[in-house]
Design a protein around this motif. Structure first.
Motif, PDB file in Angstrom:
ATOM      1  N   THR A  86      65.393 -41.405  57.794  1.00  0.00           N
ATOM      2  CA  THR A  86      64.000 -41.194  58.421  1.00  0.00           C
ATOM      3  C   THR A  86      63.034 -42.137  58.040  1.00  0.00           C
ATOM      4  OG1 THR A  86      64.673 -38.672  58.149  1.00  0.00           O
ATOM      5  CG2 THR A  86      62.342 -39.240  58.615  1.00  0.00           C
ATOM      6  N   ALA A 144      58.017 -36.283  61.665  1.00  0.00           N
ATOM      7  CA  ALA A 144      58.629 -36.230  62.986  1.00  0.00           C
ATOM      8  C   ALA A 144      57.549 -35.706  63.994  1.00  0.00           C
ATOM      9  CB  ALA A 144      59.928 -35.015  63.150  1.00  0.00           C
ATOM     10  N   THR A 153      62.075 -38.392  67.656  1.00  0.00           N
ATOM     11  CA  THR A 153      62.498 -38.751  66.050  1.00  0.00           C
ATOM     12  C   THR A 153      63.850 -38.812  65.996  1.00  0.00           C
ATOM     13  OG1 THR A 153      60.343 -38.038  65.416  1.00  0.00           O
ATOM     14  CG2 THR A 153      62.105 -38.585  63.687  1.00  0.00           C
ATOM     15  N   PRO A 174      65.546 -34.597  60.728  1.00  0.00           N
ATOM     16  CA  PRO A 174      64.754 -35.493  59.952  1.00  0.00           C
ATOM     17  C   PRO A 174      64.957 -35.458  58.407  1.00  0.00           C
ATOM     18  CG  PRO A 174      63.352 -34.174  60.599  1.00  0.00           C
ATOM     19  CD  PRO A 174      64.643 -33.641  61.176  1.00  0.00           C
TER      20      PRO A 174
END
Length: 374
Positions: A86, A144, A153, A174
């Protein structure tokens, strides 16, 4: 006609069966030895310390050499170690000074949280600290949202994974919270960590021990969950994770004498901090003295096509070719058995087409109008 077609039938059957017999799996990324499910280690030195982790990788961050591994490409639930991906994905995409107002959905994410509110008092920089230091699932969702939403995302994260050649990794969240189809491997986690550590911002987030965090009234302090930042000489990051289904996972990186060693473990059943410290010690002692058992590969060039091994569709905006979703999903779901069936079906389809063509030509010759005088 049937007699003429028998040799063709035999030929097509042979082609189908030959294709099946010689079909071989794709070599593992990083080297053949890394395809082993057991321990792979260099000759001439003592074995790495024993670990209760189901899977691990010890690698030299500078050279990319994998010094030892166990089930390097075994796919397991990554838990919060997925937050490395992420961060690696979103740090280049989001201005660190961008103001963010988390939604109620972000604020109410289950699991570990930094304690966000729905007030516009956070910057991306704050949320990155919460993500990598306090493992905030609420911060992961807020980031996100700042990137254009959850779907975008996840596309960006899976595109980033393919660019890194982290082909065992499929991001479905995420945050790393368990979700069907989500996976990674110790090899991939080491790849992702290596990419992250090349970014000064990433290094700052994962190496910060204590930081001030915004609150509706002033601020409060958050601390890093990586216990080795306080215990291990030279520790510079990276990320730990745990869920009841994934069990414990951890990626640690330390620098000594100008060299950095990365250790990634997955599916550990107990207390792992001392084990990781011992694996790091072994890595420092072995680096530069042994023949590596594999290698952490470099990212693909931005313009190069990526391997289509995930169900999520990579984002075209990330600078790589986006495969057709249906083809990508089909490729991801293929097994050796399904490939075999496909080859046989193609062969039988060709056979049927030739039979039908021959039958049609014969009928045309038998039914055409007769010329005058015949």
């Amino acid at each position: 006609m049937w007699k003429r077609l028998l040799p063709v039938t035999a030929l097509l059957t042979a082609v189908a069966l030959t294709g099946t017999a010689h079909a071989s799996p794709t070599p593992p990324v990083g080297g053949e030895q890394l395809g082993s499910r057991g321990l792979v280690r260099p000759d001439g030195v003592k074995a790495p310390p024993k670990s209760k982790a189901t899977s691990f990788v010890i690698a030299d961050a500078e050279t990319g050499e994998v010094l030892a591994a166990k089930d390097a490409h075994g796919r397991y639930r990554p838990a919060s170690t997925l937050k490395m991906l992420t961060a690696v994905t979103l740090i280049p995409l989001l201005d660190k000074d961008l103001a963010v107002k988390p939604s109620s959905n972000a604020v109410n994410q289950e699991g570990s949280a930094v304690g966000l509110t729905t007030k516009p008092i956070y910057k991306v920089d704050d949320l990155m600290k919460a993500l990598m230091m306090s493992s905030g699932n609420d911060a992961a969702m807020a980031l996100a949202e700042a990137n254009g939403g959850l779907a975008k995302t996840l596309q960006d994260m899976n595109t980033a994974a393919r660019r890194l050649q982290a082909n065992d990794t499929v991001a479905k969240t995420p945050s790393g919270l368990d979700k069907p189809g989500q996976s990674s491997s110790a090899y991939d986690l080491a790849l992702i960590a290596r990419a992250g550590l090349a970014d000064p911002s990433f290094r700052r987030y994962v190496g910060t021990k204590v930081a001030k965090f915004p609150a509706p009234k002033k601020y409060y302090e958050i601390s890093n969950h990586n216990k080795l930042l306080w215990r291990y000489d030279g520790m510079i990051g990276v990320k730990n994770g745990w869920t009841t289904k994934a069990r414990a996972s951890f990626v640690g990186a330390a620098s000594r004498g100008g060299h950095t060693i990365i250790v990634a473990i997955m599916r550990h059943e107990g207390y792992f901090w001392e084990e990781v410290a011992q694996l790091l010690d072994w890595g420092f002692a072995a680096r530069g003295k042994v023949t590596p058992v594999g290698r952490l590969v470099d990212p693909l060039p931005a313009e190069a096509p990526v391997q289509q091994q995930v169900t999520a569709t990579p984002s075209p905006s990330a600078g790589v070719a986006a495969p057709a979703p249906l083809l990508e999903a089909a490729a991801a779901k293929q097994t050796d058995t399904s490939r075999t069936v496909g080859i046989v079906v193609i062969g039988l389809g060709l056979l049927f087409g030739l039979v039908w063509l021959g039958y049609g030509l014969r009928r045309r010759r038998g039914s055409r109008p007769r010329a005058l005088g015949e």
